[in-house]
Each structure stands twice: as C-alpha cells, then as structure tokens.
Design a protein around this motif. Structure first.
Motif, PDB file in Angstrom:
ATOM      1  N   LEU A  11      55.526  -8.371  39.569  1.00  0.00           N
ATOM      2  CA  LEU A  11      55.065  -7.943  38.330  1.00  0.00           C
ATOM      3  C   LEU A  11      56.328  -7.831  37.461  1.00  0.00           C
ATOM      4  O   LEU A  11      56.134  -7.865  36.060  1.00  0.00           O
ATOM      5  CB  LEU A  11      54.492  -6.584  38.436  1.00  0.00           C
ATOM      6  CG  LEU A  11      53.065  -6.569  39.431  1.00  0.00           C
ATOM      7  CD1 LEU A  11      52.472  -5.023  39.664  1.00  0.00           C
ATOM      8  CD2 LEU A  11      51.981  -7.228  38.486  1.00  0.00           C
ATOM      9  N   GLY A  12      57.506  -7.505  38.151  1.00  0.00           N
ATOM     10  CA  GLY A  12      58.738  -7.353  37.411  1.00  0.00           C
ATOM     11  C   GLY A  12      59.113  -8.731  36.773  1.00  0.00           C
ATOM     12  O   GLY A  12      59.634  -9.064  35.621  1.00  0.00           O
ATOM     13  N   HIS A  13      58.681  -9.632  37.575  1.00  0.00           N
ATOM     14  CA  HIS A  13      58.814 -11.251  37.115  1.00  0.00           C
ATOM     15  C   HIS A  13      57.977 -11.552  35.846  1.00  0.00           C
ATOM     16  O   HIS A  13      58.379 -12.105  35.126  1.00  0.00           O
ATOM     17  CB  HIS A  13      58.360 -11.948  38.424  1.00  0.00           C
ATOM     18  CG  HIS A  13      58.186 -13.591  38.112  1.00  0.00           C
ATOM     19  ND1 HIS A  13      56.729 -13.730  37.783  1.00  0.00           N
ATOM     20  CD2 HIS A  13      58.728 -14.717  38.189  1.00  0.00           C
ATOM     21  CE1 HIS A  13      56.676 -15.003  37.646  1.00  0.00           C
ATOM     22  NE2 HIS A  13      58.059 -15.596  37.731  1.00  0.00           N
ATOM     23  N   ASP A  14      56.729 -10.965  35.881  1.00  0.00           N
ATOM     24  CA  ASP A  14      55.992 -11.384  34.705  1.00  0.00           C
ATOM     25  C   ASP A  14      56.617 -10.279  33.357  1.00  0.00           C
ATOM     26  O   ASP A  14      56.635 -11.059  32.453  1.00  0.00           O
ATOM     27  CB  ASP A  14      54.532 -10.514  34.811  1.00  0.00           C
ATOM     28  CG  ASP A  14      53.740 -11.473  35.753  1.00  0.00           C
ATOM     29  OD1 ASP A  14      54.375 -12.849  36.251  1.00  0.00           O
ATOM     30  OD2 ASP A  14      52.648 -11.042  35.994  1.00  0.00           O
ATOM     31  N   GLY A  40      59.676  -9.864  32.955  1.00  0.00           N
ATOM     32  CA  GLY A  40      60.851 -11.199  32.502  1.00  0.00           C
ATOM     33  C   GLY A  40      60.449 -12.273  31.744  1.00  0.00           C
ATOM     34  O   GLY A  40      61.114 -12.876  30.864  1.00  0.00           O
ATOM     35  N   HIS A  41      59.372 -12.705  32.168  1.00  0.00           N
ATOM     36  CA  HIS A  41      58.738 -13.996  31.185  1.00  0.00           C
ATOM     37  C   HIS A  41      57.980 -13.700  29.986  1.00  0.00           C
ATOM     38  O   HIS A  41      57.792 -14.310  29.239  1.00  0.00           O
ATOM     39  CB  HIS A  41      57.715 -14.656  32.053  1.00  0.00           C
ATOM     40  CG  HIS A  41      58.253 -15.579  33.087  1.00  0.00           C
ATOM     41  ND1 HIS A  41      59.262 -16.557  33.025  1.00  0.00           N
ATOM     42  CD2 HIS A  41      58.316 -15.558  34.569  1.00  0.00           C
ATOM     43  CE1 HIS A  41      59.443 -17.362  34.065  1.00  0.00           C
ATOM     44  NE2 HIS A  41      58.773 -16.777  34.860  1.00  0.00           N
ATOM     45  N   GLY A  42      57.832 -12.114  29.888  1.00  0.00           N
ATOM     46  CA  GLY A  42      57.027 -11.864  28.753  1.00  0.00           C
ATOM     47  C   GLY A  42      55.592 -11.881  28.778  1.00  0.00           C
ATOM     48  O   GLY A  42      54.889 -11.675  27.758  1.00  0.00           O
ATOM     49  N   SER A  43      55.055 -12.113  30.013  1.00  0.00           N
ATOM     50  CA  SER A  43      53.673 -12.411  30.309  1.00  0.00           C
ATOM     51  C   SER A  43      53.054 -10.827  30.418  1.00  0.00           C
ATOM     52  O   SER A  43      51.884 -10.886  30.511  1.00  0.00           O
ATOM     53  CB  SER A  43      53.461 -13.484  31.132  1.00  0.00           C
ATOM     54  OG  SER A  43      54.137 -12.940  32.502  1.00  0.00           O
ATOM     55  N   PHE A  44      53.804  -9.950  30.719  1.00  0.00           N
ATOM     56  CA  PHE A  44      53.236  -8.834  31.111  1.00  0.00           C
ATOM     57  C   PHE A  44      52.616  -8.154  29.991  1.00  0.00           C
ATOM     58  O   PHE A  44      51.552  -7.710  29.873  1.00  0.00           O
ATOM     59  CB  PHE A  44      54.433  -7.628  31.539  1.00  0.00           C
ATOM     60  CG  PHE A  44      54.243  -6.504  32.153  1.00  0.00           C
ATOM     61  CD1 PHE A  44      53.859  -6.278  33.407  1.00  0.00           C
ATOM     62  CD2 PHE A  44      53.824  -5.249  31.300  1.00  0.00           C
ATOM     63  CE1 PHE A  44      53.340  -4.944  33.909  1.00  0.00           C
ATOM     64  CE2 PHE A  44      53.420  -4.122  31.929  1.00  0.00           C
ATOM     65  CZ  PHE A  44      53.008  -4.121  33.030  1.00  0.00           C
ATOM     66  N   SER A  45      53.230  -8.063  28.703  1.00  0.00           N
ATOM     67  CA  SER A  45      52.619  -7.682  27.424  1.00  0.00           C
ATOM     68  C   SER A  45      53.422  -8.312  26.285  1.00  0.00           C
ATOM     69  O   SER A  45      54.693  -9.027  26.436  1.00  0.00           O
ATOM     70  CB  SER A  45      52.820  -6.019  27.258  1.00  0.00           C
ATOM     71  OG  SER A  45      54.189  -5.773  27.015  1.00  0.00           O
ATOM     72  N   ASP A  46      53.083  -8.235  24.892  1.00  0.00           N
ATOM     73  CA  ASP A  46      53.647  -8.592  23.564  1.00  0.00           C
ATOM     74  C   ASP A  46      55.007  -7.768  23.286  1.00  0.00           C
ATOM     75  O   ASP A  46      55.692  -7.859  22.509  1.00  0.00           O
ATOM     76  CB  ASP A  46      52.629  -8.837  22.720  1.00  0.00           C
ATOM     77  CG  ASP A  46      51.608  -9.975  22.920  1.00  0.00           C
ATOM     78  OD1 ASP A  46      52.106 -10.988  23.496  1.00  0.00           O
ATOM     79  OD2 ASP A  46      50.575  -9.750  22.740  1.00  0.00           O
ATOM     80  N   SER A  47      54.983  -6.626  24.015  1.00  0.00           N
ATOM     81  CA  SER A  47      55.806  -5.688  23.832  1.00  0.00           C
ATOM     82  C   SER A  47      57.394  -5.768  24.500  1.00  0.00           C
ATOM     83  O   SER A  47      57.297  -5.771  25.658  1.00  0.00           O
ATOM     84  CB  SER A  47      55.642  -4.191  23.912  1.00  0.00           C
ATOM     85  OG  SER A  47      56.529  -3.437  23.732  1.00  0.00           O
ATOM     86  N   ALA A  48      58.413  -6.338  23.877  1.00  0.00           N
ATOM     87  CA  ALA A  48      59.710  -6.559  24.552  1.00  0.00           C
ATOM     88  C   ALA A  48      60.134  -5.279  25.176  1.00  0.00           C
ATOM     89  O   ALA A  48      60.751  -5.313  26.133  1.00  0.00           O
ATOM     90  CB  ALA A  48      60.577  -7.218  23.683  1.00  0.00           C
ATOM     91  N   LEU A  54      58.488  -2.544  26.286  1.00  0.00           N
ATOM     92  CA  LEU A  54      57.835  -2.270  27.582  1.00  0.00           C
ATOM     93  C   LEU A  54      57.896  -3.216  28.862  1.00  0.00           C
ATOM     94  O   LEU A  54      58.178  -2.873  29.770  1.00  0.00           O
ATOM     95  CB  LEU A  54      56.262  -2.560  27.025  1.00  0.00           C
ATOM     96  CG  LEU A  54      55.180  -2.151  28.206  1.00  0.00           C
ATOM     97  CD1 LEU A  54      55.421  -0.575  28.854  1.00  0.00           C
ATOM     98  CD2 LEU A  54      53.637  -2.476  27.946  1.00  0.00           C
ATOM     99  N   ASN A  55      58.289  -4.510  28.426  1.00  0.00           N
ATOM    100  CA  ASN A  55      58.561  -5.483  29.235  1.00  0.00           C
ATOM    101  C   ASN A  55      60.005  -4.871  29.881  1.00  0.00           C
ATOM    102  O   ASN A  55      59.951  -5.167  31.145  1.00  0.00           O
ATOM    103  CB  ASN A  55      58.723  -6.792  28.797  1.00  0.00           C
ATOM    104  CG  ASN A  55      57.239  -7.309  28.462  1.00  0.00           C
ATOM    105  OD1 ASN A  55      56.253  -6.923  28.950  1.00  0.00           O
ATOM    106  ND2 ASN A  55      57.306  -8.298  27.361  1.00  0.00           N
ATOM    107  N   SER A  56      60.646  -4.592  29.068  1.00  0.00           N
ATOM    108  CA  SER A  56      62.102  -4.366  29.650  1.00  0.00           C
ATOM    109  C   SER A  56      62.024  -2.969  30.425  1.00  0.00           C
ATOM    110  O   SER A  56      62.727  -2.870  31.568  1.00  0.00           O
ATOM    111  CB  SER A  56      63.102  -4.147  28.510  1.00  0.00           C
ATOM    112  OG  SER A  56      64.517  -4.009  28.909  1.00  0.00           O
ATOM    113  N   VAL A  57      61.488  -2.047  29.810  1.00  0.00           N
ATOM    114  CA  VAL A  57      61.450  -0.883  30.743  1.00  0.00           C
ATOM    115  C   VAL A  57      60.845  -0.836  32.032  1.00  0.00           C
ATOM    116  O   VAL A  57      61.084  -0.421  33.291  1.00  0.00           O
ATOM    117  CB  VAL A  57      60.486   0.204  29.793  1.00  0.00           C
ATOM    118  CG1 VAL A  57      60.258   1.468  30.814  1.00  0.00           C
ATOM    119  CG2 VAL A  57      61.357   0.742  28.701  1.00  0.00           C
TER     120      VAL A  57
END
Length: 377
Positions: free
Chosen positions: A92-95, A97-105, A107-110
């Motif tokens: 999930l952290g890997h996602d 890192g790819h930005g596939s988790f969400s469109d929010s940079a 949210l992805n970073s946190v």
C-alpha cells in the motif's frame, strides 16, 4: 538440407522461430493503454484508505491475540501472519509512491510515510529509487532492482559475497542491506540525501523520510525499555524479517524465471516497452488478495499509475494485445510452493550477464559452489 533444398527444422527450433521474446513487439504502448477500460485508471482515495484500515485492524488484532495467548504454539502462526501483513502494508505504501493510491500528492506522502516508516522503509528514498527501477526496467546499465551484474563485476566478487547473494535463504534477507549500500557495482544509500540516487531538488524529501525512519527506530528503542527484548523481538522483529523475505521473494521472482531466459537490454536495443515486457506475473494463491494483487506485475510495470484493485481487470483486457509477450502465470494452489522451486533454480542458474552485447541473457558460473554449499571442483 532436404532433397528439395529445404533445411530441416526441428520442433524446438520451429518454436524459437515462431516467437522470440527479445524481438520488437508488433504493438505499441499506446495500443495496450487503449485496451484498458477507462475506469481502471480512476484512483479512489476512499477505497485505497479502506485497504489501509483493513490491514491496520488486522495488524493490531494479531498483536492483541499474540499478547493474550503468549505461548509457543501460537507464536509461529503469529509471525507468519504478521510478517505477511507487514508486506501487505508495504504494498500500500508502494502504491502511494507510484501515485496510484490517490490523485493527492499530500495524501500519498502522508500515508506513504506512516506505512513505510512503520516497517522501517525510508519512504522517499525508496520511492525515488523505485521510480528509477520502473523507468529503466530491463536495462542492464540503468535498472535498480535485482539488476544483473556484468561478468567483470561478478568475477571481482569474493566467495563470501557470491555465497550470500546466491545461496538461499540469504538473498531473501538482502533488502535492509540494499537500502544502505545498494547492489554490487552501485554506490549510494537510501538514507543519504547526497547519494548518487537523488537529484539536488529531491534532497529535502530524502531528509524527511530519513527523519521519519529515525523516529520509528527511536520508538522501537523506547519499547525496548517498556517491554523486554525477547517480547519486542517476537512481536515486531521476527515479523519484520518475514516481511523482508516476502519483499525479496516477490521482487526477485517478478524479474527472473527459470522457465525461460529473459532478455536484458543495453543501448539502443532498450525501450520502455521492451523492458516492461521482461517482467513476469506470478500467482500467489491465497496471498493474491492479501498483498493487493502485486502478482499482476506486467501491467503494473508498464502503467504504475493504475490502482492495485484494477490490475487484474486491466491485465485481462490487455492480454489479447500482448499475445505471447505475456507469460501466463502458473496457477497456484492455496500456498504457492512451486514458486520456491522457481527461486532456487533461478538463484542456481542466473549469476551474471556478458559485458558485451545489447541483448544479453543471464549466464551460469560453472565454477560456482553447488547448493550443498561445497565448491565445485
């Protein structure tokens, strides 16, 4: 030559003539992209967060059960389950890192920092090097993850280094070392903002991740003063080691296979598409859903922005375009025992690639020790 002046072609030769996995594919990346349904590209942050919530609940439930039972009949079960959940958290952290988790940079970073720091991964340091891996997959000179060593570098390695790199189970514990020193022939650390891995504008991100990693280490030291060392080892240390084994096991198998030799490229022969087609999908049985379908690796490598929960559908849609360039994974039972055999055989055979040539394949060192641990005569 036959009586009619036609060369005889054996069945095996005919198969090779019919399909060469290193040949330029008869399709373009844009054609693969067009074959994937549009909704597969949509990132739903709430759905992504639901997977995070699921995994965190399971992690804490397992900790609670381990503390409650606290007996040696349950501990091995806990270690396997919790180590697997640590691996799921990494994915999930890997996602993120790819930005596939969400469109929010943001949210992805946190989320990425929280998840990866918990399992002692420097989020930005890893994210940047993993991006390098995806951008250069299949490239001998520029790839980052399990990249083959040129023969010259391989022959300079001492016996101990070869032993720990190729003798099971030691390669399955390589990840923490890789974070600190990278692979043989490469320099830099994932914790050092001035490493060759990073550009000057990425240094602040690396510092942030290293600080988060340090805070997690400090927390573990604090827990060491609250509970005894053995209890901390049982609750966190051994699951962490199993997570590392999962990580090395999966990442290695997605870029190696004893079933057929996979091409690696240099110079003008390498393209993003050709490199991506050297990756392999794997079936992990009951673990497919647990670790978020990371086994659907070909489409993930070509289009890392697709969320993990759409990878299976995207792969099915793209298979008619990929044709023989897509290696159908061998179906697994509930437990993917067959993949252990894949790993062992590959470690025994895949040692280095030639220093010369723009299309190369792994070669075997005939003087290397056998798997009983004895040097060959």
């Amino acid at each position: 030559m036959g009586s009619l002046g036609v060369d005889f072609v054996s069945p095996n030769e005919k198969m090779e003539m019919e399909f060469d996995s290193s040949a330029f594919p008869p399709f373009k990346l844009s054609q693969i992209r067009a074959s994937i349904p549009k909704h597969c590209w949509i990132k739903n942050p709430w759905k992504s967060l639901s997977y995070v919530l699921r995994d965190i609940i399971i992690v804490f439930a397992l900790v609670t059960m381990a503390i409650f039972f606290d007996n040696w009949k349950f501990w091995p079960i806990y270690w396997i389950l919790q180590g697997t959940m640590f691996w799921a958290i990494f994915v999930l952290g890997h996602d993120c890192g790819h930005g596939s988790f969400s469109d929010s940079a943001l949210l992805n970073s946190v989320v990425g920092h929280i998840l990866h720091s918990f399992i002692l991964v420097p989020y930005h340091g890893w994210r940047i090097s993993h991006k390098t891996h995806h951008q250069n997959h299949g490239n001998v000179e520029a790839d980052e993850s399990w990249v083959p060593m040129p023969e010259k570098i391989y022959k300079e390695l001492d016996f101990a280094t070869k032993f720990f790199r190729f003798k099971i189970p030691f390669p399955l514990l390589a990840y923490p070392i890789y974070l600190i020193t990278r692979s043989p022939g490469k320099k830099g650390s994932h914790f050092n903002p001035y490493s060759d891995l990073f550009q000057p504008n990425e240094r602040k991100c690396v510092v942030t991740s290293t600080l988060c990693w340090t805070l997690m280490v400090a927390l573990l030291f604090y827990l060491h003063t609250v509970i005894d060392s053995l209890q901390l080892l049982k609750l966190y240390g051994i699951p962490y080691m199993i997570f590392v084994m999962w990580l090395d096991f999966v990442t290695y198998l997605h870029h190696h296979g004893h079933e057929e030799k996979l091409p690696w490229y240099r110079g003008k022969e390498w393209t993003y598409l050709r490199g991506g087609l050297t990756t392999i999908d794997r079936d992990y049985g009951v673990f497919n859903n647990i670790h978020h379908d990371i086994g659907t690796h070909v489409i993930h490598h070509l289009f890392p922005q697709i969320p993990h929960y759409h990878l299976v559908e995207a792969t099915k849609a793209a298979k008619p375009i990929l044709g023989k360039y897509y290696r159908e994974p061998k179906k697994s039972g509930p437990i993917p025992i067959h993949l252990v055999e894949n790993l062992v055989k590959s470690m025994k055979q895949d040692h280095y690639v030639s220093d010369n040539g723009e299309i190369v394949y792994y070669q075997t060192d005939p003087k290397f020790f056998n798997f009983s641990g004895k040097k060959d005569e």
